[in-house]
Scaffold this motif. Structure first.
Motif, mmCIF file in Angstrom:
data_model
loop_
_atom_site.group_PDB
_atom_site.id
_atom_site.type_symbol
_atom_site.label_atom_id
_atom_site.label_comp_id
_atom_site.label_asym_id
_atom_site.label_seq_id
_atom_site.Cartn_x
_atom_site.Cartn_y
_atom_site.Cartn_z
ATOM 1 N N GLN A 155 35.043 90.977 -0.634
ATOM 2 C CA GLN A 155 36.243 90.293 -1.141
ATOM 3 C C GLN A 155 37.465 91.213 -0.997
ATOM 4 O O GLN A 155 38.540 90.786 -0.561
ATOM 5 C CB GLN A 155 36.036 89.905 -2.614
ATOM 6 N N ALA A 156 37.261 92.484 -1.344
ATOM 7 C CA ALA A 156 38.383 93.442 -1.300
ATOM 8 C C ALA A 156 38.907 93.625 0.133
ATOM 9 O O ALA A 156 40.110 93.818 0.344
ATOM 10 C CB ALA A 156 37.948 94.777 -1.888
ATOM 11 N N PRO A 203 33.787 96.558 -6.457
ATOM 12 C CA PRO A 203 34.393 96.646 -5.124
ATOM 13 C C PRO A 203 33.917 97.825 -4.272
ATOM 14 O O PRO A 203 34.151 97.831 -3.073
ATOM 15 C CB PRO A 203 35.893 96.738 -5.400
ATOM 16 N N GLU A 254 41.148 90.689 0.947
ATOM 17 C CA GLU A 254 42.431 90.795 0.232
ATOM 18 C C GLU A 254 43.302 91.875 0.869
ATOM 19 O O GLU A 254 44.517 91.721 0.984
ATOM 20 C CB GLU A 254 42.167 91.089 -1.254
ATOM 21 N N MET A 281 39.017 99.563 2.485
ATOM 22 C CA MET A 281 37.853 98.801 2.051
ATOM 23 C C MET A 281 37.033 98.365 3.269
ATOM 24 O O MET A 281 37.581 98.056 4.322
ATOM 25 C CB MET A 281 38.293 97.580 1.218
ATOM 26 N N ALA A 323 33.120 94.740 -2.114
ATOM 27 C CA ALA A 323 34.000 95.204 -1.035
ATOM 28 C C ALA A 323 34.319 94.077 -0.048
ATOM 29 O O ALA A 323 35.392 94.071 0.551
ATOM 30 C CB ALA A 323 33.362 96.388 -0.298
#
Ligand code: CMC
Length: 431
Positions: free
Chosen positions: A275-276, A268, A279, A308, A273
């Protein structure tokens, strides 16, 4: 191809404990200066200590130039803004891997070659069936990428230039099929074979989403994907690329080296990152959109939380890729008639961070991962596939960097030193 040796400069002196080392210095084509400290230990007994390689160049390279203070990124000398607005992904891949942009004839031949290698044998793709449905696609892709080497196992010797050329094409051509296979496995859907006559981006979308013969990809989707792939295509000696080079320095084959790069990208703090970020934005939305609370948490070291999609080891100014993606994000959503409340949250978050002293003083700006996920979502790509999309884009960069290292013939095996801080010698006492 422009691949000049760095220009020698005036030797520098390092004096330590009364011992002097004359270090050769040299200057790159963009005036980056370096000092060769490889003899430091022999001459003085000292090694350098450089946590996270923050000030270490293990290689020279003529592929990508990045000036983090001024927000400049160039592939083989061409500004990223020009490539992003005027090229196709395969053109950029050719540029990175071969050093020059292709002529029309060269590009057509390259596209044909990619097309002729794009099919991965169904017996190999059965590999995906062994994974749990919820397996993260990055794990499956790592395995599948190194697995490809078993198909071509008599042709993987890095010392053979013809093999390198073939494997570079095979990997670039077949990675979309692997990526789509990972996605389809998670969805429990039948794999779809590549289709001839489609460009790289359309063919990928076809393998991902086609449910029947009439499937066609709208041109705005192809354009958005092409743009994202170009922006991710290379980024000099980042964590995954350095991993590819480090693994390759042991004379491991291209598939094995790139598979290692994929695992590095997954984290991440690097490619994971994207995807993070998504989220994090969803979390903020669930929590009622409290931007101030998120900023406060990111500033609180005890929280263990970072904003992020913000910050970069090298960029201490705007990441030029993030600037392009932000504009594209608005355009893509508008053209596709999509309203994504997460985009508003992202914009508010960016605005708040850029006004905050913590982020100003630490020179933390949005990076490539901050807005890319919102475009991927608009293309119906699910969150856990964002990092695989980064890998798809980064493939020509990994291949080009590995090829440059192997063909340069001067790279030594990567083998850093350490400062040992454990027990000193002690005797085993039994009975
Ligand atoms: N949120 C809050 N504080 C941050 C952040 C952030 N996103 N990024 C850095 N800082 C702070 C950090 O805590 C440190 O503070 P202090 O000096 O008080 O200890 C200071 O800023 C310097 O940061 P660093 O961690 O020493 O910087 P680094 O170069 O080692 O790390 C980074 C760079 C990208 C890993 C880091 O900025 C980060 O974790 N960002 C969030 C994850 C992210 O978006 N990663 C994608 C990077 S770009 C694409 C790619 O490489 O794949």
């Amino acid at each position: 191809m422009n691949n000049t040796k760095p220009t020698p400069g005036k030797p520098a002196q390092i004096i330590v404990d009364g011992k002097t080392l004359e270090c050769p210095t040299f200057v790159g084509t963009e005036n980056e200066k370096a000092m060769d400290i490889s003899k430091l230990r022999d001459s003085t007994g000292y090694v350098t200590f450089d946590n996270g390689y923050a000030n270490t160049s293990p290689t020279t390279s003529s592929i990508t130039y990045l000036d983090g203070d001024n927000g400049i990124l160039q592939y083989r000398g061409y500004p990223i803004e020009q490539l992003a607005s005027q090229s196709t992904f395969l053109e950029v891949a050719f540029l990175l891997m071969n050093g020059e942009l292709p002529s029309k004839t060269e590009l057509e031949a390259f596209e044909k070659e990619i097309e002729s290698h794009q099919t991965v044998d169904e017996s190999f793709l059965k590999f995906f069936d062994i994974f749990p449905k919820k397996a993260h696609p990055m794990a499956m892709l790592t395995g599948a990428t190194v697995g490809l080497s078993t198909i071509y196992q008599t042709e993987v010797d890095p010392a053979n230039k013809d093999f390198t050329k073939k494997n570079a094409i095979r990997l670039l051509a077949q990675f979309p099929a692997l990526t789509a296979a990972a996605y389809r496995h998670g969805k429990g859907e039948k794999r779809v074979a590549p289709k001839k006559g489609l460009d790289y981006a359309s063919n990928f979308m076809h393998m991902m989403f086609s449910q029947n013969d009439s499937y066609s990809v709208p041109k705005e989707i192809v354009a958005a994907l092409n743009l994202l792939l170009i922006l991710h295509a290379d980024h000099e000696q980042n964590c995954s690329t350095s991993t590819v080079r480090l693994v390759g320095s042991s004379a491991a084959n291209l598939y094995a080296s790139v598979a290692a790069g994929i695992t590095a990208l997954w984290g991440p703090l690097h490619g994971g990152a994207n995807q993070a970020v998504m989220e994090m934005l969803e979390e903020i939305q669930k929590d009622g959109g409290d931007i101030a609370k998120t900023i406060a948490k990111a500033k609180d070291k005890a929280s263990g939380f970072k904003l992020m999609g913000f910050g970069h080891r090298v960029y201490k100014n705007f990441d030029p890729r993030a600037k392009i993606i932000k504009v594209a994000c608005d355009q893509v959503l508008k053209t596709m008639g999509i309203q994504n409340p997460l985009l508003d949250i992202a914009k508010k978050l960016e605005e708040a961070a850029l006004k905050d002293t913590y982020f100003i003083e630490k020179k933390l700006y949005p990076n490539v991962d901050f807005y890319s996920g919102i475009i991927y979502s608009a293309l119906k790509i699910p969150t856990d596939m964002f990092t695989p999309m980064f890998a798809l884009g980064r493939m020509p960069g990994w291949v080009a960097q590995w090829k440059e290292m192997v063909e340069g013939g001067t790279t030594k095996i990567g083998r850093p030193r350490q400062i040992y801080t454990g027990y000193t010698k002690r005797d085993l006492k039994r009975g």
